[in-house]
Design an enzyme around this catalytic site. Structure first.
Site, PDB file in Angstrom:
ATOM      1  N   HIS A  51      40.447  59.960 -89.933  1.00  9.01           N
ATOM      2  CA  HIS A  51      39.509  60.276 -88.067  1.00  9.01           C
ATOM      3  C   HIS A  51      39.075  60.745 -88.739  1.00  9.01           C
ATOM      4  CE1 HIS A  51      43.388  57.445 -86.519  1.00  9.01           C
ATOM      5  NE2 HIS A  51      42.661  56.188 -86.560  1.00  9.01           N
TER       6      HIS A  51
ATOM      7  N   ASP B 294      39.144  55.320 -89.923  1.00  7.51           N
ATOM      8  CA  ASP B 294      39.075  54.846 -88.524  1.00  7.51           C
ATOM      9  C   ASP B 294      37.695  55.080 -87.586  1.00  7.51           C
ATOM     10  OD1 ASP B 294      41.162  53.023 -90.448  1.00  7.51           O
ATOM     11  OD2 ASP B 294      41.816  53.172 -88.830  1.00  7.51           O
TER      12      ASP B 294
HETATM   13 ZN   LIG Z   1      40.808  53.323 -84.599  1.00 10.94          ZN
END
Ligand SMILES: [Zn+2]
Length: 236
Positions: free
Chosen positions: A198, A55
């Site tokens: 992430h 992400d």
């Molecule tokens: Zn995000």
């Protein structure tokens, strides 16, 4: 007496309002349920396949770190990109697509997408679509809500754009030690899992360092990494 009764009613209304807000909060962050449309948090399958999803960004730091590792392991992943950041770095979007990975829509501004005017959601989706389309890859079909937050307007807009909302069933660990981080992901992963990581920003060093360990662990568990779109369509 009347004043006391009014106070009691007032208290009851406050308690109910608080309970209602809490219920809305819980629904807004539910991974496998929305009030207005479908969402995929995993796929029921016997096939030993999982999706690895990254992400945010794109950033040069994240893309430079992640692409060679995926390549070395023969893994194809899904990158949920923020429109505003993708617009500034079209070269990075093209590199992701040219390396055989999938890009998905992660909104334009990465704001919490609840309690917004109706037109807001569609605009966030459309602007990001337009930027990702310039990478000349397959049209992005997947959308991931920022912070996993959604109530009604967002799921409706996602469906209207012909996109599929995707969350995850393997949560990103909070461990700062890369081996522990990787072990926690591998322990949770099972056939049909969608894994959240992430790796893009300066503070995400653990995720970047852990990626090779995650890929080795999944392989040792017999799980093959394929793009989320392929997982959802039961191919790849
Ligand atoms: Zn995000």
């Amino acid at each position: 007496v009347n004043r006391r009764r009014a106070a009691l009613w007032g208290a009851a209304v406050l308690v109910l309002a608080a309970a209602g807000l809490y219920a809305l909060y819980e629904v807004s962050r539910a991974r496998c349920f929305t009030l207005a449309g479908p969402v995929a948090c995993r796929v029921e399958t016997q096939r030993p396949v999982v999706a690895l999803t990254f992400d945010d960004g794109p950033t040069a730091q994240g893309v430079d770190a992640v692409l060679p590792v995926l390549d070395a392991h023969g893994a194809r992943a899904t990158f949920f990109l923020i429109g505003r950041e993708a617009q500034n770095r079209p070269d990075l979007v093209r590199r992701i697509v040219a390396s055989g990975h999938e890009v998905g829509n992660h909104s334009w501004s990465h704001s919490r997408m609840v309690f917004r005017p109706r037109g807001f959601y569609g605009q966030e989706l459309r602007r990001t679509e337009a930027v990702l389309d310039r990478a000349r890859g397959p049209a992005p079909r997947l959308f991931r809500p920022p912070y996993g937050k959604k109530l009604i307007g967002l799921p409706l807009a996602v469906r209207e754009r012909g996109l599929t909302m995707v969350t995850w069933d393997v949560e990103e660990p909070t461990a700062t030690d890369p081996q522990r981080y990787a072990d926690e992901i591998v322990a949770q992963a099972r056939p049909g899992s969608i894994i959240l990581m992430h790796p893009m920003y300066g503070a995400n060093g653990t995720a970047r360092a852990a990626l090779p360990l995650v890929l080795e662990g999944l392989k040792a568990k017999g799980l093959k990494v394929i793009p989320a779109g392929a997982l959802l369509e039961n191919r790849g």
